[in-house]
Design a protein around this motif. Sequence first.
Motif, short mmCIF file in Angstrom:
data_model
loop_
_atom_site.label_atom_id
_atom_site.label_comp_id
_atom_site.label_asym_id
_atom_site.label_seq_id
_atom_site.Cartn_x
_atom_site.Cartn_y
_atom_site.Cartn_z
N THR A 33 -1.06 9.15 12.98
CA THR A 33 -0.24 9.22 11.96
C THR A 33 0.17 8.01 11.17
O THR A 33 0.25 7.55 10.20
CB THR A 33 1.12 10.15 12.13
OG1 THR A 33 0.57 11.23 12.57
CG2 THR A 33 1.81 10.20 11.22
N GLY A 34 0.50 7.10 12.12
CA GLY A 34 0.89 5.73 11.90
C GLY A 34 -0.13 4.96 10.94
O GLY A 34 0.20 4.13 9.90
N TYR A 35 -1.45 5.11 11.60
CA TYR A 35 -2.40 4.48 10.77
C TYR A 35 -2.49 5.13 9.40
O TYR A 35 -2.77 4.53 8.29
CB TYR A 35 -3.65 4.72 11.51
CG TYR A 35 -4.86 4.22 10.84
CD1 TYR A 35 -5.45 2.79 10.86
CD2 TYR A 35 -5.81 4.95 9.96
CE1 TYR A 35 -6.58 2.41 10.34
CE2 TYR A 35 -6.81 4.52 9.53
CZ TYR A 35 -7.23 3.30 9.43
OH TYR A 35 -8.42 2.70 8.94
N LEU A 36 -2.52 6.23 9.29
CA LEU A 36 -2.76 7.10 7.88
C LEU A 36 -1.50 6.85 6.93
O LEU A 36 -1.86 6.30 6.01
CB LEU A 36 -2.45 8.53 8.22
CG LEU A 36 -2.79 9.52 7.10
CD1 LEU A 36 -4.24 9.23 6.61
CD2 LEU A 36 -2.76 10.87 7.45
N LEU A 37 -0.32 6.64 7.65
CA LEU A 37 0.75 6.37 6.70
C LEU A 37 0.47 4.75 6.06
O LEU A 37 0.76 4.62 4.91
CB LEU A 37 2.23 6.37 7.48
CG LEU A 37 2.52 7.67 7.88
CD1 LEU A 37 3.70 7.80 8.57
CD2 LEU A 37 2.90 8.53 6.51
N ALA A 38 0.05 3.80 6.97
CA ALA A 38 -0.03 2.44 6.59
C ALA A 38 -1.05 2.65 5.42
O ALA A 38 -1.04 1.87 4.39
CB ALA A 38 -0.23 1.69 7.61
N VAL A 39 -2.31 3.22 5.68
CA VAL A 39 -3.30 3.16 4.78
C VAL A 39 -2.79 3.71 3.51
O VAL A 39 -2.98 3.28 2.32
CB VAL A 39 -4.38 3.78 5.10
CG1 VAL A 39 -5.64 4.32 4.00
CG2 VAL A 39 -5.22 3.15 6.56
N ALA A 40 -2.52 5.07 3.40
CA ALA A 40 -1.88 5.46 2.39
C ALA A 40 -0.77 4.56 1.25
O ALA A 40 -0.97 4.60 0.20
CB ALA A 40 -1.11 6.88 2.67
N ALA A 41 0.13 4.01 2.15
CA ALA A 41 1.08 3.55 1.37
C ALA A 41 0.68 2.08 0.90
O ALA A 41 1.20 1.60 -0.23
CB ALA A 41 2.20 2.94 2.28
N PHE A 42 -0.49 1.41 1.36
CA PHE A 42 -0.92 0.14 0.84
C PHE A 42 -2.06 0.05 -0.16
O PHE A 42 -2.40 -0.94 -0.44
CB PHE A 42 -1.27 -0.95 2.14
CG PHE A 42 0.55 -1.37 2.64
CD1 PHE A 42 1.25 -2.23 1.95
CD2 PHE A 42 0.93 -0.72 3.79
CE1 PHE A 42 2.36 -2.56 2.59
CE2 PHE A 42 2.29 -0.87 4.19
CZ PHE A 42 3.15 -2.18 3.37
N LEU A 43 -2.76 1.24 -0.07
CA LEU A 43 -4.07 0.99 -0.82
C LEU A 43 -3.93 0.54 -2.13
O LEU A 43 -4.81 -0.33 -2.46
CB LEU A 43 -4.93 2.56 -0.63
CG LEU A 43 -5.92 2.99 0.71
CD1 LEU A 43 -5.87 4.45 0.34
CD2 LEU A 43 -7.00 2.11 0.55
N VAL A 44 -3.19 1.08 -2.86
CA VAL A 44 -2.88 0.56 -4.24
C VAL A 44 -2.41 -0.84 -4.45
O VAL A 44 -2.95 -1.46 -5.22
CB VAL A 44 -2.10 1.78 -5.25
CG1 VAL A 44 -2.07 1.27 -6.61
CG2 VAL A 44 -2.56 3.03 -5.21
N ILE A 45 -1.47 -0.95 -3.42
CA ILE A 45 -1.15 -2.48 -3.49
C ILE A 45 -2.13 -3.39 -2.97
O ILE A 45 -2.06 -4.40 -3.89
CB ILE A 45 0.15 -2.45 -2.47
CG1 ILE A 45 1.45 -1.71 -2.92
CG2 ILE A 45 0.74 -3.85 -2.38
CD1 ILE A 45 2.31 -1.59 -1.98
N ALA A 46 -2.94 -2.95 -2.35
CA ALA A 46 -4.34 -3.89 -2.05
C ALA A 46 -5.16 -3.93 -3.06
O ALA A 46 -5.51 -5.05 -3.44
CB ALA A 46 -5.04 -3.15 -0.63
#
Length: 464
Positions: A33-46
């Motif tokens: 879950t922690g990995y999934l949350l980080a990916v989802a939160a930062f994809l567009v910012i990246a």
Amino acid sequence: MIVALDGTVLLVAQPDLQRDLGATVTQVQWTSTGYLLAVAAFLVIAGRLGDRYGHRRLLFAGVLGFGAASAGIAFAPEAGWVIVLRIAQGVFGALLQPATLALLRLVYPPDRLGAAVALRTSAIGVAAGAGPLLGGLLVAHLGWRAVFLVNVPAALAIAALTLAVRVPAAPRAGGGRTDLVAAALFAVLLAVLVHSLAGVPEHGWAAPRTFLGLVLVVCLAVGLVLRERRSAQPFVPPAVARSVPVVASMTILLVTSGGMFGALFVSTFVLQNGLGLDPLTTGLRVLPLTVLMVLGAPAAHATLRRYGARRVAITGQALVVLAIVGLSALGPASPWAWWSATFAVLGAGFAVVMVTATGTVVGDTPPGYAGVVGGLKQTAMNVGPTLGIAVAAGTMPPHPSATPLPGAGLPASGPAMGTALLVLAALAGLGLLPASLLPKARNAVPTAAGQPCRRRSSMQKTLS
């Protein structure tokens, strides 16, 4: 490919990780879950950062960070460290994914871009299918830590290739600073949405936790829209938000991935609880889906060039819907061949949708915004499966029974599982509307400005 492989390999390693570190079930869940949350939160910012500072730089930093976090996890002394480093791994993984799509557009000419997208789709299919097998071998012979150590040489090799390969300079658009408030709102919105949906299988849709999470998502969405309308430099550029092909493609990817992964979630219960299959046999039963994903991507590219995005996307979407409906009719009495054929149709349909929607997203992206569009596309692909599993869990019984009903195909919970699959088919069917909005022209070539134009014959010009 390294990100897809890492995700599926971990599923096999988690039980061994739990025993070795004495972790609780909640801690093990948070490694995913922690990995999934980080990916989802930062994809567009990246993606935004890539558009501003260069996708090659982001890819290089992301892959090195991903490898370093993987090495740290391999030597983690306790579960808490694994969770923290998995979140860090998710942040660096978010840097990788939009950059790959943006670089494809920069490196490949328009007439070869579709083939590159198809190859990328096939590679993801191979990685996802090989993950459980590779993970099983590594865990059985070397332990769970080896699952993360294998990422290190792969990351170093990709980093070296990133430095060696030269790519054309990306066009810059919409200069100025990124709206940090809007970026923060977007990141928090996605993190809360994914967290709320991920908790549905355990807590249900009616739980206060889920309800409050979704209410917060709505409030954050309203705040983000108001902020974007007033901002001189919107986080999601107007050129992207107003692009019908791009928005339609991302909607297709969201609902189709949700329908397929939700169907796989339900089918796993039917195969293991209803048919009594072990995990390995279950994986073999689902193998035709992976095979057709790999083989279907190049075929989808060839079909796309001949018939155009609209027809191909509608066909692929229909195959996905029909396959999920077909799964709802199968059970313990159904021959193995029917299961294999249905999963094969699901894999073929999903490959067609992936290649068509991804190719449209990459090809119709306004110049200078390839990164942010790539981030939005990957966000849809991350939120979709979470949504599908939440829908499936919300329509399934809380404790599926392994006892078959007299004269029924599915186990005692079979009617409810059949209903869950039909609901998921309806979710995937929602993609037919945006699919009908995709370009129908067979040949689309970008102009010098990067905007797609359609080749028209002299007869078409005369008639118009």
